[in-house]
Design an enzyme around this catalytic site. Structure first.
Site, PDB file in Angstrom:
ATOM      1  N   GLU A  95      -4.776  17.586 -10.326  1.00 37.51           N
ATOM      2  CA  GLU A  95      -5.600  18.288 -11.849  1.00 37.51           C
ATOM      3  C   GLU A  95      -7.014  18.439 -11.507  1.00 37.51           C
ATOM      4  OE1 GLU A  95      -3.805  16.255 -15.031  1.00 37.51           O
ATOM      5  OE2 GLU A  95      -4.694  17.711 -16.595  1.00 37.51           O
TER       6      GLU A  95
ATOM      7  N   GLU B  64       8.897  19.628 -24.577  1.00 37.20           N
ATOM      8  CA  GLU B  64       8.566  19.905 -23.234  1.00 37.20           C
ATOM      9  C   GLU B  64       9.042  21.240 -22.717  1.00 37.20           C
ATOM     10  OE1 GLU B  64       5.688  18.229 -22.252  1.00 37.20           O
ATOM     11  OE2 GLU B  64       6.204  16.198 -23.349  1.00 37.20           O
TER      12      GLU B  64
ATOM     13  N   ARG C 247      -3.535  22.794 -13.550  1.00 37.53           N
ATOM     14  CA  ARG C 247      -2.454  21.553 -14.075  1.00 37.53           C
ATOM     15  C   ARG C 247      -2.468  21.145 -15.514  1.00 37.53           C
ATOM     16  NH1 ARG C 247       0.429  16.492 -10.644  1.00 37.53           N
ATOM     17  NH2 ARG C 247       1.683  15.917 -12.277  1.00 37.53           N
TER      18      ARG C 247
ATOM     19  N   ARG D 230       0.791  -1.169  -0.061  1.00 36.87           N
ATOM     20  CA  ARG D 230      -0.116   0.020   0.051  1.00 36.87           C
ATOM     21  C   ARG D 230       0.896   1.251  -0.050  1.00 36.87           C
ATOM     22  NH1 ARG D 230      -2.978  -3.119   3.624  1.00 36.87           N
ATOM     23  NH2 ARG D 230      -4.614  -4.022   2.753  1.00 36.87           N
TER      24      ARG D 230
ATOM     25  N   HIS E  98      -0.955  14.031 -28.750  1.00 32.22           N
ATOM     26  CA  HIS E  98      -1.471  12.596 -28.567  1.00 32.22           C
ATOM     27  C   HIS E  98      -2.176  11.957 -29.471  1.00 32.22           C
ATOM     28  CE1 HIS E  98      -1.369  13.196 -23.848  1.00 32.22           C
ATOM     29  NE2 HIS E  98      -0.216  12.623 -24.415  1.00 32.22           N
TER      30      HIS E  98
ATOM     31  N   ASN F 133      -0.915  20.330 -20.498  1.00 32.23           N
ATOM     32  CA  ASN F 133      -1.228  19.789 -21.655  1.00 32.23           C
ATOM     33  C   ASN F 133      -1.237  20.224 -22.926  1.00 32.23           C
ATOM     34  OD1 ASN F 133      -1.673  17.288 -20.313  1.00 32.23           O
ATOM     35  ND2 ASN F 133      -3.744  17.983 -19.866  1.00 32.23           N
TER      36      ASN F 133
ATOM     37  N   HIS G  78       7.142  11.247 -28.918  1.00 33.27           N
ATOM     38  CA  HIS G  78       6.197  12.053 -28.067  1.00 33.27           C
ATOM     39  C   HIS G  78       6.509  13.453 -28.169  1.00 33.27           C
ATOM     40  CE1 HIS G  78       3.523  13.240 -24.718  1.00 33.27           C
ATOM     41  NE2 HIS G  78       4.546  13.982 -24.368  1.00 33.27           N
TER      42      HIS G  78
ATOM     43  N   LYS H 228       2.746  11.805 -11.103  1.00 30.15           N
ATOM     44  CA  LYS H 228       1.902  10.941 -11.852  1.00 30.15           C
ATOM     45  C   LYS H 228       2.607   9.626 -12.162  1.00 30.15           C
ATOM     46  CE  LYS H 228      -1.227  14.122 -14.293  1.00 30.15           C
ATOM     47  NZ  LYS H 228      -1.699  14.550 -15.493  1.00 30.15           N
TER      48      LYS H 228
ATOM     49  N   HIS I 155      -0.706  18.947 -26.315  1.00 28.72           N
ATOM     50  CA  HIS I 155      -0.934  17.338 -26.033  1.00 28.72           C
ATOM     51  C   HIS I 155      -2.114  16.821 -26.793  1.00 28.72           C
ATOM     52  CE1 HIS I 155       2.751  17.814 -23.942  1.00 28.72           C
ATOM     53  NE2 HIS I 155       2.718  16.564 -23.432  1.00 28.72           N
TER      54      HIS I 155
ATOM     55  N   LYS J 122       7.645  23.514 -13.380  1.00 23.30           N
ATOM     56  CA  LYS J 122       6.536  22.359 -13.070  1.00 23.30           C
ATOM     57  C   LYS J 122       6.415  22.047 -11.647  1.00 23.30           C
ATOM     58  CE  LYS J 122       4.983  17.796 -14.108  1.00 23.30           C
ATOM     59  NZ  LYS J 122       5.001  16.555 -14.808  1.00 23.30           N
TER      60      LYS J 122
HETATM   61  N1  LIG Z   1       4.566  10.637 -15.227  1.00 25.53           N
HETATM   62  C1  LIG Z   1       4.445  11.865 -16.173  1.00 25.53           C
HETATM   63  O1  LIG Z   1       4.025  12.973 -15.614  1.00 25.53           O
HETATM   64  C2  LIG Z   1       4.781  11.499 -17.349  1.00 25.53           C
HETATM   65  C3  LIG Z   1       4.946  12.856 -18.339  1.00 25.53           C
HETATM   66  C4  LIG Z   1       5.626  12.793 -19.412  1.00 25.53           C
HETATM   67  C5  LIG Z   1       5.897  11.278 -19.978  1.00 25.53           C
HETATM   68  N2  LIG Z   1       5.412  10.299 -19.273  1.00 25.53           N
HETATM   69  C6  LIG Z   1       5.710   9.030 -19.784  1.00 25.53           C
HETATM   70  O2  LIG Z   1       7.304   8.766 -20.003  1.00 25.53           O
HETATM   71  C7  LIG Z   1       7.553   7.882 -21.019  1.00 25.53           C
HETATM   72  C8  LIG Z   1       8.666   8.592 -22.266  1.00 25.53           C
HETATM   73  O3  LIG Z   1       9.724   8.779 -21.417  1.00 25.53           O
HETATM   74  P1  LIG Z   1      11.112   9.002 -22.018  1.00 25.53           P
HETATM   75  O4  LIG Z   1      10.817   9.851 -23.120  1.00 25.53           O
HETATM   76  O5  LIG Z   1      11.983   9.582 -20.908  1.00 25.53           O
HETATM   77  O6  LIG Z   1      11.495   7.820 -22.467  1.00 25.53           O
HETATM   78  P2  LIG Z   1      12.207   6.397 -22.239  1.00 25.53           P
HETATM   79  O7  LIG Z   1      12.003   6.221 -20.874  1.00 25.53           O
HETATM   80  O8  LIG Z   1      11.639   5.290 -23.100  1.00 25.53           O
HETATM   81  O9  LIG Z   1      13.495   6.756 -22.514  1.00 25.53           O
HETATM   82  C9  LIG Z   1      13.888   6.839 -23.791  1.00 25.53           C
HETATM   83  C10 LIG Z   1      15.144   5.879 -24.246  1.00 25.53           C
HETATM   84  O10 LIG Z   1      16.331   6.439 -23.627  1.00 25.53           O
HETATM   85  C11 LIG Z   1      17.018   5.444 -23.067  1.00 25.53           C
HETATM   86  N3  LIG Z   1      17.886   6.209 -21.949  1.00 25.53           N
HETATM   87  C12 LIG Z   1      17.318   6.739 -20.623  1.00 25.53           C
HETATM   88  N4  LIG Z   1      18.342   7.242 -20.194  1.00 25.53           N
HETATM   89  C13 LIG Z   1      19.582   7.171 -21.080  1.00 25.53           C
HETATM   90  C14 LIG Z   1      20.687   7.637 -20.832  1.00 25.53           C
HETATM   91  N5  LIG Z   1      21.140   8.732 -19.923  1.00 25.53           N
HETATM   92  N6  LIG Z   1      21.441   7.617 -21.779  1.00 25.53           N
HETATM   93  C15 LIG Z   1      21.077   6.705 -23.042  1.00 25.53           C
HETATM   94  N7  LIG Z   1      19.942   6.373 -23.363  1.00 25.53           N
HETATM   95  C16 LIG Z   1      19.113   6.526 -22.215  1.00 25.53           C
HETATM   96  C17 LIG Z   1      15.966   4.473 -22.506  1.00 25.53           C
HETATM   97  O11 LIG Z   1      16.594   3.304 -22.651  1.00 25.53           O
HETATM   98  C18 LIG Z   1      14.883   4.508 -23.842  1.00 25.53           C
HETATM   99  O12 LIG Z   1      15.497   3.582 -24.883  1.00 25.53           O
HETATM  100  C19 LIG Z   1       6.189   7.543 -21.621  1.00 25.53           C
HETATM  101  O13 LIG Z   1       5.966   6.220 -21.277  1.00 25.53           O
HETATM  102  C20 LIG Z   1       5.332   8.811 -21.047  1.00 25.53           C
HETATM  103  O14 LIG Z   1       3.878   8.069 -20.873  1.00 25.53           O
HETATM  104  C21 LIG Z   1       5.140  10.393 -18.030  1.00 25.53           C
HETATM  105 ZN   LIG Z   2       4.449  15.422 -22.955  1.00 24.21          ZN
END
Ligand SMILES: NC(=O)c1ccc[n+]([C@@H]2O[C@H](COP(=O)([O-])OP(=O)(O)OC[C@H]3O[C@@H](n4cnc5c(N)ncnc54)[C@H](O)[C@@H]3O)[C@@H](O)[C@H]2O)c1
Ligand SMILES: [Zn+2]
Length: 363
Positions: free
Chosen positions: A237, A185, A242, A121, A253, A246, A267, A143, A249, A227
């Protein structure tokens, strides 16, 4: 070290930003008295780059550490992957008192946070973001989520970390395309909240693209602060504030959905197109000026992000907009720009204007 507080009452935490801070991560975590052992969720690639540094720093602080390796893709956010990680965590924990650490990008962060929020939990959670996108966006704000087959992030929670440890040196190993992914972003923050920061980006694009340490640190710090302020003002939100995050987005999206998350468009690229399309909508509604829209489009192009898309079906994009999961009480919230640093949230945009804006961005 730059320290930013995310003000959330009892759930407040710090974002610690510094070049090379990873080697102090163990000491920082230990000082919070949140756990005796650390369960580090990461993938093979990130472990090979930064795993040793992190585990050495945890051992030096007198804590146990174990790694849990997940797939290097959105597949890591499946329910099967989530449950497998939980089972391994339970085997490691055995009542030790663990904290879950996310070492990676947004994928690892979202999964690890959801694991931390559901195990016993809720156990302590630490974010160590290693992509630019995660450092300025996904690691901050609580999130956490996993995906369902037909929609991303559908199963999730608000679960804040105890600390975010941001080592900007980790992004040096990222491919340029991933840097641009984060820059979409970052430009977004300038447009929605901070004109001065937007001008700073315009002035320093080439330094940022060439990894000028001071510029990157300033930029990541500024975005983290922006942020943090938005999250502190509207954590869940609920107040609508918040939702300004978006910006770009809604159409972004829809482009991702219509491309079925193909590698051909990521993205940040989809959000870049979404941002210029949101300007097109504002222009058609006479809410903004051409000169402002051109300035934003100029910066987006300068960092090498796209402003149009090809190879997709117009109908698919429009359908995806219609089924956006961010629809609140039957209404879609559009974040529309007025000026740089000033956006409004509005739920009445005529369908023909949406269609015209999407069409304009089709090659
Ligand atoms: N929680 C939130 O508020 C929020 C906001 C935006 C996006 N997201 C989520 O985040 C995800 C996308 O995240 P992302 O863009 O970081 O992609 P990712 O986590 O897939 O990373 C991108 C690539 O970079 C590689 N990588 C990571 N760090 C590295 C480094 N230092 N050197 C070399 N390679 C590295 C990873 O292995 C991957 O192949 C999605 O699932 C999305 O839904 C969440
Ligand atoms: Zn985004």
């Amino acid at each position: 070290m730059k320290k930013i507080k995310v003000n959330l009452g009892e759930k407040s935490y710090s974002i610690c930003i510094q070049n090379g801070i990873l080697s102090s991560a163990g000491r920082i975590i230990k000082s919070l008295h949140i756990a005796k052992a650390c369960y580090i969720i990461t993938n093979k690639k990130i472990k090979s780059l930064y795993g040793d540094k992190l585990s050495r720093s945890i051992s030096a602080a007198g804590m146990d550490a174990a790694f849990c390796i997940v797939p290097d893709s959105e597949r890591a956010k499946s329910h099967l992957s989530w449950f497998k990680v939980l089972e391994n965590l339970a085997r490691f924990d055995k009542g030790k008192g663990v904290c879950v650490i996310a070492l990676g990008g947004g994928v690892v962060g979202d999964l690890a946070g959801f694991v931390a929020s559901t195990y016993r939990r809720g156990v302590a959670f630490v974010q160590i973001p290693t992509t630019l996108l995660a450092q300025v966006d996904s690691a901050i704000g609580g999130k956490v989520a996993i995906d369902m087959d037909f929609a991303k992030n559908l199963v999730g929670a608000f679960y804040q970390p105890k600390v975010v440890i941001t080592d900007i040196s980790t992004i040096k190993s990222l491919p340029k395309r991933q840097i641009r992914n984060g820059l979409a972003e970052i430009i977004k923050y300038g447009v929605i909240l901070d004109k001065k920061f937007f001008s700073y980006l315009e002035k320093n694009v080439s330094k940022i693209m060439n990894f000028n340490r001071i510029c990157i640190e300033d930029m990541v710090t500024c975005c983290s602060k922006l942020k943090a302020e938005v999250v502190a003002a509207d954590e869940h939100e609920k107040l609508g504030y918040r939702s300004i995050l978006n910006f770009g987005h809604t159409i972004g999206h829809a482009i991702e959905t219509a491309s079925a998350y193909k590698k051909s468009i990521n993205h940040g690229e989809a959000v870049a197109i979404g941002m210029v399309a949101a300007f097109d909508i504002s222009l058609m509604l006479k809410m903004t000026k051409h000169s402002i829209a051109q300035r934003v489009e100029g910066l987006i192009k300068q960092v090498g992000l796209p402003v149009s898309v090809s190879g997709l079906g117009l109908k698919d994009v429009l359908n995806a907009i219609a089924f956006d999961k961010k629809i609140v009480k039957g209404k879609r919230r559009w974040v529309l720009p007025i000026d740089i640093g000033h956006v409004v949230v509005c739920d009445k945009v005529p369908q023909d204007i949406i269609k015209a804006a999407v069409l304009k961005r089709f090659n």
